[in-house]
Design a protein around this motif. Structure first.
Motif, PDB file in Angstrom:
ATOM      1  N   ARG A 196       7.916  20.676  -9.645  1.00 61.78           N
ATOM      2  CA  ARG A 196       9.319  20.508  -9.335  1.00 61.78           C
ATOM      3  C   ARG A 196       9.741  19.161  -9.903  1.00 61.78           C
ATOM      4  N   SER A 197      11.011  18.966 -10.070  1.00 59.99           N
ATOM      5  CA  SER A 197      11.482  17.698 -10.603  1.00 59.99           C
ATOM      6  C   SER A 197      11.627  16.681  -9.478  1.00 59.99           C
ATOM      7  N   TYR A 198      11.458  15.420  -9.824  1.00 60.99           N
ATOM      8  CA  TYR A 198      11.589  14.333  -8.861  1.00 60.99           C
ATOM      9  C   TYR A 198      12.557  13.291  -9.414  1.00 60.99           C
ATOM     10  N   THR A 199      13.334  12.729  -8.518  1.00 64.08           N
ATOM     11  CA  THR A 199      14.291  11.705  -8.921  1.00 64.08           C
ATOM     12  C   THR A 199      13.942  10.328  -8.361  1.00 64.08           C
ATOM     13  N   SER A 200      12.970  10.272  -7.417  1.00 57.60           N
ATOM     14  CA  SER A 200      12.608   8.988  -6.831  1.00 57.60           C
ATOM     15  C   SER A 200      11.174   9.046  -6.318  1.00 57.60           C
ATOM     16  N   TYR A 201      10.502   7.913  -6.375  1.00 59.27           N
ATOM     17  CA  TYR A 201       9.079   7.848  -6.036  1.00 59.27           C
ATOM     18  C   TYR A 201       8.771   6.494  -5.399  1.00 59.27           C
ATOM     19  N   VAL A 202       8.053   6.542  -4.274  1.00 63.57           N
ATOM     20  CA  VAL A 202       7.586   5.334  -3.602  1.00 63.57           C
ATOM     21  C   VAL A 202       6.063   5.395  -3.494  1.00 63.57           C
ATOM     22  N   ALA A 203       5.400   4.319  -3.909  1.00 63.83           N
ATOM     23  CA  ALA A 203       3.942   4.207  -3.827  1.00 63.83           C
ATOM     24  C   ALA A 203       3.578   3.281  -2.674  1.00 63.83           C
ATOM     25  N   VAL A 204       2.656   3.735  -1.820  1.00 63.21           N
ATOM     26  CA  VAL A 204       2.267   3.009  -0.614  1.00 63.21           C
ATOM     27  C   VAL A 204       0.752   2.844  -0.623  1.00 63.21           C
ATOM     28  N   GLY A 205       0.262   1.633  -0.278  1.00 62.73           N
ATOM     29  CA  GLY A 205      -1.176   1.470  -0.216  1.00 62.73           C
ATOM     30  C   GLY A 205      -1.665   0.055  -0.407  1.00 62.73           C
ATOM     31  N   ASP A 206      -2.871  -0.048  -1.000  1.00 66.16           N
ATOM     32  CA  ASP A 206      -3.544  -1.330  -1.187  1.00 66.16           C
ATOM     33  C   ASP A 206      -3.741  -1.605  -2.674  1.00 66.16           C
ATOM     34  N   THR A 213      -3.444   1.159  -5.416  1.00 62.10           N
ATOM     35  CA  THR A 213      -2.101   1.596  -5.798  1.00 62.10           C
ATOM     36  C   THR A 213      -1.290   0.467  -6.425  1.00 62.10           C
ATOM     37  N   GLU A 214      -1.578  -0.774  -6.034  1.00 60.07           N
ATOM     38  CA  GLU A 214      -0.918  -1.904  -6.701  1.00 60.07           C
ATOM     39  C   GLU A 214      -1.246  -1.912  -8.189  1.00 60.07           C
ATOM     40  N   GLY A 215      -2.465  -1.467  -8.524  1.00 62.30           N
ATOM     41  CA  GLY A 215      -2.833  -1.375  -9.940  1.00 62.30           C
ATOM     42  C   GLY A 215      -3.800  -2.432 -10.396  1.00 62.30           C
ATOM     43  N   MET A 216      -4.523  -3.033  -9.470  1.00 65.19           N
ATOM     44  CA  MET A 216      -5.430  -4.126  -9.796  1.00 65.19           C
ATOM     45  C   MET A 216      -6.332  -3.815 -10.992  1.00 65.19           C
ATOM     46  N   CYS A 217      -6.397  -4.771 -11.911  1.00 64.82           N
ATOM     47  CA  CYS A 217      -7.308  -4.775 -13.056  1.00 64.82           C
ATOM     48  C   CYS A 217      -6.891  -3.835 -14.187  1.00 64.82           C
ATOM     49  N   ASP A 218      -5.694  -3.277 -14.117  1.00 62.74           N
ATOM     50  CA  ASP A 218      -5.149  -2.557 -15.268  1.00 62.74           C
ATOM     51  C   ASP A 218      -4.519  -3.585 -16.212  1.00 62.74           C
ATOM     52  N   GLY A 277      20.507  10.594 -15.788  1.00 62.72           N
ATOM     53  CA  GLY A 277      20.056  10.460 -14.406  1.00 62.72           C
ATOM     54  C   GLY A 277      19.029   9.357 -14.281  1.00 62.72           C
ATOM     55  N   ASP A 278      19.149   8.531 -13.269  1.00 66.58           N
ATOM     56  CA  ASP A 278      18.211   7.437 -13.061  1.00 66.58           C
ATOM     57  C   ASP A 278      17.046   7.904 -12.207  1.00 66.58           C
ATOM     58  N   PHE A 279      15.840   7.716 -12.717  1.00 64.34           N
ATOM     59  CA  PHE A 279      14.640   7.919 -11.910  1.00 64.34           C
ATOM     60  C   PHE A 279      14.328   6.591 -11.244  1.00 64.34           C
ATOM     61  N   ARG A 280      14.206   6.597  -9.922  1.00 64.75           N
ATOM     62  CA  ARG A 280      14.006   5.354  -9.179  1.00 64.75           C
ATOM     63  C   ARG A 280      12.572   5.273  -8.653  1.00 64.75           C
ATOM     64  N   TYR A 281      12.059   4.050  -8.614  1.00 66.76           N
ATOM     65  CA  TYR A 281      10.650   3.838  -8.271  1.00 66.76           C
ATOM     66  C   TYR A 281      10.491   2.533  -7.505  1.00 66.76           C
ATOM     67  N   ALA A 282       9.706   2.579  -6.430  1.00 68.79           N
ATOM     68  CA  ALA A 282       9.303   1.386  -5.690  1.00 68.79           C
ATOM     69  C   ALA A 282       7.797   1.436  -5.481  1.00 68.79           C
ATOM     70  N   ASN A 283       7.167   0.277  -5.533  1.00 68.92           N
ATOM     71  CA  ASN A 283       5.735   0.198  -5.267  1.00 68.92           C
ATOM     72  C   ASN A 283       5.523  -0.893  -4.215  1.00 68.92           C
ATOM     73  N   GLY A 343       0.215 -13.282   2.012  1.00 73.15           N
ATOM     74  CA  GLY A 343       1.381 -13.962   1.465  1.00 73.15           C
ATOM     75  C   GLY A 343       1.934 -13.379   0.187  1.00 73.15           C
ATOM     76  N   ARG A 344       1.365 -12.284  -0.280  1.00 75.11           N
ATOM     77  CA  ARG A 344       1.795 -11.684  -1.552  1.00 75.11           C
ATOM     78  C   ARG A 344       2.839 -10.592  -1.294  1.00 75.11           C
ATOM     79  N   PRO A 345       3.989 -10.650  -1.941  1.00 76.23           N
ATOM     80  CA  PRO A 345       4.979  -9.585  -1.772  1.00 76.23           C
ATOM     81  C   PRO A 345       4.644  -8.393  -2.657  1.00 76.23           C
ATOM     82  N   PRO A 346       5.183  -7.221  -2.350  1.00 74.67           N
ATOM     83  CA  PRO A 346       4.974  -6.071  -3.243  1.00 74.67           C
ATOM     84  C   PRO A 346       5.644  -6.293  -4.590  1.00 74.67           C
ATOM     85  N   LYS A 347       5.106  -5.659  -5.622  1.00 76.20           N
ATOM     86  CA  LYS A 347       5.624  -5.913  -6.973  1.00 76.20           C
ATOM     87  C   LYS A 347       6.957  -5.215  -7.230  1.00 76.20           C
ATOM     88  N   ARG A 348       7.243  -4.113  -6.532  1.00 76.26           N
ATOM     89  CA  ARG A 348       8.538  -3.423  -6.673  1.00 76.26           C
ATOM     90  C   ARG A 348       9.024  -3.046  -5.276  1.00 76.26           C
TER      91      ARG A 348
END
Length: 262
Positions: A6-16, A19-24, A51-57, A250-255
Protein backbone atom coordinates in the motif's frame (compact mmCIF):
# COMPACT_ATOMS: atom_id res chain seq x y z
CA UNK A 1 0.68 -10.90 9.42
CA UNK A 2 2.48 -9.91 6.21
CA UNK A 3 1.39 -6.55 4.92
CA UNK A 4 0.11 -6.21 1.38
CA UNK A 5 1.60 -3.38 -0.62
CA UNK A 6 0.00 0.00 0.00
CA UNK A 7 1.18 3.55 -0.38
CA UNK A 8 2.44 5.56 2.58
CA UNK A 9 2.59 9.30 3.03
CA UNK A 10 4.30 9.48 6.44
CA UNK A 11 6.70 7.37 8.49
CA UNK A 12 7.99 7.54 12.06
CA UNK A 13 10.95 5.43 13.25
CA UNK A 14 11.11 4.56 16.96
CA UNK A 15 13.91 2.81 18.82
CA UNK A 16 17.58 2.81 19.79
CA UNK A 17 20.94 2.86 17.96
CA UNK A 18 19.78 0.18 15.51
CA UNK A 19 17.13 2.57 14.17
CA UNK A 20 19.15 5.75 14.64
CA UNK A 21 21.52 4.26 12.08
CA UNK A 22 24.73 3.94 14.04
CA UNK A 23 27.86 3.21 11.97
CA UNK A 24 26.26 3.73 8.56
CA UNK A 25 27.42 6.45 6.18
CA UNK A 26 27.26 10.01 7.51
CA UNK A 27 24.92 12.68 6.17
CA UNK A 28 26.44 16.14 5.59
CA UNK A 29 24.94 17.27 8.91
CA UNK A 30 26.95 14.60 10.76
CA UNK A 31 24.06 12.24 11.51
CA UNK A 32 24.25 8.62 10.50
CA UNK A 33 22.10 7.58 7.54
CA UNK A 34 20.87 4.14 8.65
CA UNK A 35 18.32 1.70 7.31
CA UNK A 36 15.35 3.85 8.39
CA UNK A 37 16.57 6.81 6.31
CA UNK A 38 17.02 4.40 3.41
CA UNK A 39 13.45 3.17 3.79
CA UNK A 40 12.18 6.77 3.94
CA UNK A 41 14.12 7.61 0.77
CA UNK A 42 12.61 4.65 -1.10
CA UNK A 43 9.06 5.44 0.02
CA UNK A 44 9.49 9.15 -0.74
CA UNK A 45 10.54 8.21 -4.28
CA UNK A 46 7.16 6.45 -4.70
CA UNK A 47 5.17 9.51 -3.65
CA UNK A 48 3.42 11.62 -6.26
CA UNK A 49 5.53 14.61 -7.39
CA UNK A 50 3.06 17.04 -5.83
CA UNK A 51 2.75 15.09 -2.57
CA UNK A 52 5.11 15.41 0.38
CA UNK A 53 6.31 12.23 2.03
CA UNK A 54 6.99 13.06 5.67
CA UNK A 55 9.48 11.31 7.94
CA UNK A 56 10.57 11.54 11.58
CA UNK A 57 13.21 9.46 13.34
CA UNK A 58 12.94 9.58 17.14
CA UNK A 59 15.44 6.78 17.82
CA UNK A 60 18.40 7.49 20.10
CA UNK A 61 21.36 5.23 20.78
CA UNK A 62 21.51 3.42 24.11
CA UNK A 63 17.82 3.69 24.93
CA UNK A 64 16.16 0.95 26.97
CA UNK A 65 12.61 -0.17 26.25
CA UNK A 66 11.26 1.80 29.23
CA UNK A 67 12.83 4.98 27.85
CA UNK A 68 11.46 4.27 24.39
CA UNK A 69 8.02 3.78 25.90
CA UNK A 70 8.16 6.92 28.05
CA UNK A 71 10.07 9.31 25.80
CA UNK A 72 9.35 8.31 22.19
CA UNK A 73 5.96 6.60 22.20
CA UNK A 74 3.81 9.66 23.09
CA UNK A 75 5.42 11.80 20.39
CA UNK A 76 5.26 9.04 17.78
CA UNK A 77 1.59 8.29 18.47
CA UNK A 78 0.70 11.99 18.34
CA UNK A 79 2.24 12.37 14.88
CA UNK A 80 -0.40 10.09 13.37
CA UNK A 81 1.89 8.66 10.69
CA UNK A 82 0.55 5.83 8.57
CA UNK A 83 3.76 3.78 8.98
CA UNK A 84 5.84 3.19 12.13
CA UNK A 85 8.87 0.97 12.68
CA UNK A 86 9.44 -0.17 16.26
CA UNK A 87 12.64 -1.81 17.49
CA UNK A 88 13.67 -1.99 21.13
CA UNK A 89 14.52 -4.23 24.05
CA UNK A 90 17.91 -5.53 22.94
CA UNK A 91 19.79 -3.02 25.09
CA UNK A 92 17.83 -4.43 28.05
CA UNK A 93 18.70 -7.99 27.07
CA UNK A 94 22.41 -7.12 26.91
CA UNK A 95 22.38 -6.12 30.58
CA UNK A 96 22.72 -8.72 33.35
CA UNK A 97 19.53 -9.33 35.29
CA UNK A 98 17.23 -8.26 32.46
CA UNK A 99 13.54 -8.49 33.43
CA UNK A 100 12.32 -10.07 30.19
CA UNK A 101 8.69 -10.03 31.38
CA UNK A 102 8.87 -6.25 31.70
CA UNK A 103 10.59 -5.89 28.33
CA UNK A 104 7.83 -7.85 26.61
CA UNK A 105 5.12 -5.97 28.46
CA UNK A 106 6.48 -2.55 27.45
CA UNK A 107 7.26 -3.56 23.88
CA UNK A 108 3.76 -4.98 23.53
CA UNK A 109 2.27 -1.79 24.95
CA UNK A 110 4.26 0.32 22.48
CA UNK A 111 3.15 -1.87 19.59
CA UNK A 112 -0.52 -1.77 20.63
CA UNK A 113 -0.57 2.00 21.16
CA UNK A 114 1.07 2.68 17.82
CA UNK A 115 -1.26 0.31 16.01
CA UNK A 116 -4.23 2.02 17.68
CA UNK A 117 -3.39 5.18 15.71
CA UNK A 118 -4.14 3.28 12.49
CA UNK A 119 -0.49 2.94 11.48
CA UNK A 120 1.07 -0.10 9.93
CA UNK A 121 3.65 -1.21 12.50
CA UNK A 122 6.85 -3.00 11.49
CA UNK A 123 8.68 -5.05 14.15
CA UNK A 124 12.01 -6.90 14.12
CA UNK A 125 13.53 -10.05 15.50
CA UNK A 126 17.13 -9.76 16.65
CA UNK A 127 19.97 -11.40 14.79
CA UNK A 128 21.57 -14.42 16.47
CA UNK A 129 24.79 -13.17 18.11
CA UNK A 130 25.95 -16.66 19.06
CA UNK A 131 26.84 -17.41 15.47
CA UNK A 132 29.41 -14.61 15.31
CA UNK A 133 30.33 -13.46 18.86
CA UNK A 134 32.06 -15.62 21.45
CA UNK A 135 30.55 -15.41 24.91
CA UNK A 136 27.08 -14.39 23.76
CA UNK A 137 25.36 -17.72 24.48
CA UNK A 138 23.94 -16.32 27.74
CA UNK A 139 21.81 -13.93 25.67
CA UNK A 140 20.18 -16.60 23.53
CA UNK A 141 17.29 -17.64 25.82
CA UNK A 142 16.05 -14.05 26.10
CA UNK A 143 16.58 -13.40 22.39
CA UNK A 144 14.63 -16.54 21.47
CA UNK A 145 11.83 -15.56 23.81
CA UNK A 146 11.70 -12.06 22.31
CA UNK A 147 11.70 -13.60 18.84
CA UNK A 148 8.61 -15.67 19.65
CA UNK A 149 6.90 -12.67 21.24
CA UNK A 150 7.52 -10.43 18.21
CA UNK A 151 6.42 -13.10 15.75
CA UNK A 152 3.20 -13.60 17.70
CA UNK A 153 2.51 -9.85 17.58
CA UNK A 154 3.23 -9.94 13.87
CA UNK A 155 0.33 -12.30 13.24
CA UNK A 156 -2.13 -9.54 14.08
CA UNK A 157 -3.67 -7.33 11.44
CA UNK A 158 -1.64 -4.23 10.61
CA UNK A 159 1.70 -5.63 11.78
CA UNK A 160 4.68 -6.88 9.79
CA UNK A 161 7.88 -8.53 11.02
CA UNK A 162 11.38 -8.41 9.56
CA UNK A 163 12.96 -11.68 10.69
CA UNK A 164 16.67 -10.98 11.01
CA UNK A 165 17.26 -14.01 13.24
CA UNK A 166 16.70 -16.47 10.42
CA UNK A 167 18.90 -14.60 7.90
CA UNK A 168 22.35 -16.27 8.11
CA UNK A 169 23.96 -13.44 6.13
CA UNK A 170 24.12 -11.55 9.45
CA UNK A 171 26.60 -14.13 10.71
CA UNK A 172 29.13 -12.43 8.41
CA UNK A 173 31.24 -9.86 10.26
CA UNK A 174 31.31 -7.71 7.13
CA UNK A 175 27.71 -6.76 7.87
CA UNK A 176 28.82 -5.33 11.21
CA UNK A 177 30.85 -2.28 12.19
CA UNK A 178 34.16 -2.47 14.01
CA UNK A 179 32.36 -2.30 17.38
CA UNK A 180 30.60 -5.60 16.53
CA UNK A 181 27.30 -4.30 17.92
CA UNK A 182 26.08 -2.01 15.14
CA UNK A 183 25.47 -2.66 11.48
CA UNK A 184 27.91 -1.69 8.74
CA UNK A 185 26.61 0.24 5.70
CA UNK A 186 25.99 -3.09 3.94
CA UNK A 187 24.07 -4.33 6.98
CA UNK A 188 21.88 -1.22 6.97
CA UNK A 189 21.26 -1.64 3.24
CA UNK A 190 20.03 -5.17 3.80
CA UNK A 191 17.76 -4.30 6.73
CA UNK A 192 16.20 -1.50 4.65
CA UNK A 193 15.47 -4.00 1.89
CA UNK A 194 13.95 -6.36 4.45
CA UNK A 195 11.60 -3.63 5.65
CA UNK A 196 10.54 -2.76 2.11
CA UNK A 197 9.91 -6.44 1.38
CA UNK A 198 7.79 -6.71 4.55
CA UNK A 199 5.76 -3.76 3.23
CA UNK A 200 5.03 -5.65 0.03
CA UNK A 201 7.55 -3.98 -2.26
CA UNK A 202 9.10 -6.12 -5.00
CA UNK A 203 12.59 -7.24 -4.09
CA UNK A 204 15.43 -5.17 -5.52
CA UNK A 205 17.88 -7.88 -4.39
CA UNK A 206 17.97 -10.88 -2.05
CA UNK A 207 18.83 -9.23 1.26
CA UNK A 208 19.23 -12.62 2.95
CA UNK A 209 21.84 -13.90 0.47
CA UNK A 210 25.39 -14.48 1.78
CA UNK A 211 28.18 -12.14 0.74
CA UNK A 212 30.78 -13.44 -1.71
CA UNK A 213 33.33 -15.66 0.00
CA UNK A 214 36.40 -13.94 1.39
CA UNK A 215 39.64 -15.26 2.83
CA UNK A 216 39.49 -15.46 6.65
CA UNK A 217 41.75 -13.03 8.51
CA UNK A 218 45.14 -14.31 9.56
CA UNK A 219 45.98 -14.91 13.21
CA UNK A 220 47.97 -11.69 13.58
CA UNK A 221 45.24 -9.61 11.95
CA UNK A 222 42.59 -11.19 14.17
CA UNK A 223 44.62 -10.50 17.32
CA UNK A 224 45.07 -6.85 16.32
CA UNK A 225 41.36 -6.54 15.60
CA UNK A 226 40.41 -8.10 18.93
CA UNK A 227 42.80 -5.84 20.85
CA UNK A 228 41.46 -2.74 19.09
CA UNK A 229 37.88 -3.81 19.84
CA UNK A 230 38.64 -4.41 23.53
CA UNK A 231 40.27 -1.02 24.00
CA UNK A 232 38.13 1.14 21.75
CA UNK A 233 34.68 -0.37 22.15
CA UNK A 234 34.22 -3.02 24.86
CA UNK A 235 36.11 -1.15 27.58
CA UNK A 236 34.14 2.11 27.23
CA UNK A 237 30.86 0.15 26.98
CA UNK A 238 31.60 -1.64 30.27
CA UNK A 239 32.58 1.68 31.83
CA UNK A 240 29.23 3.22 30.93
CA UNK A 241 27.38 0.23 32.37
CA UNK A 242 29.30 0.45 35.66
CA UNK A 243 28.60 4.17 36.03
CA UNK A 244 24.98 4.06 34.85
CA UNK A 245 25.68 6.22 31.82
CA UNK A 246 24.46 5.76 28.26
CA UNK A 247 25.91 6.80 24.91
CA UNK A 248 22.59 8.53 24.23
CA UNK A 249 22.47 10.67 27.38
CA UNK A 250 21.57 14.24 26.45
CA UNK A 251 21.35 13.44 22.74
CA UNK A 252 18.25 14.62 20.85
CA UNK A 253 16.71 12.58 18.03
CA UNK A 254 18.07 13.35 14.58
CA UNK A 255 14.61 14.03 13.04
CA UNK A 256 12.25 14.97 15.89
CA UNK A 257 9.51 16.36 13.65
CA UNK A 258 7.41 14.78 10.94
CA UNK A 259 8.70 16.85 8.02
CA UNK A 260 8.93 16.38 4.24
CA UNK A 261 11.76 14.05 3.23
CA UNK A 262 13.54 14.83 -0.03
Amino acid sequence: MPTTSRSYTSYVAVGDSFTEGMCDELHPDGHYRGWADRVASALAAEAAPDGDFRYANLAIRGKLIGQIHDEQLPAAAAMGADLVTLAGGLNDVLRPGCDIDRVERLLGRCAADLRATGATVVLFTSTDPTRRMAGSARLLPAILRMKGFVQELGQQDGFAVVDLFSAPCFDDRRLWAEDRLHLSPEGHRRVAEGVLEALGRPAAFDWRAPLPAAAPPGRAEKLRSDARWLGTHLGPWIGRRLTGRSSGDGRPPKRPELLPYR
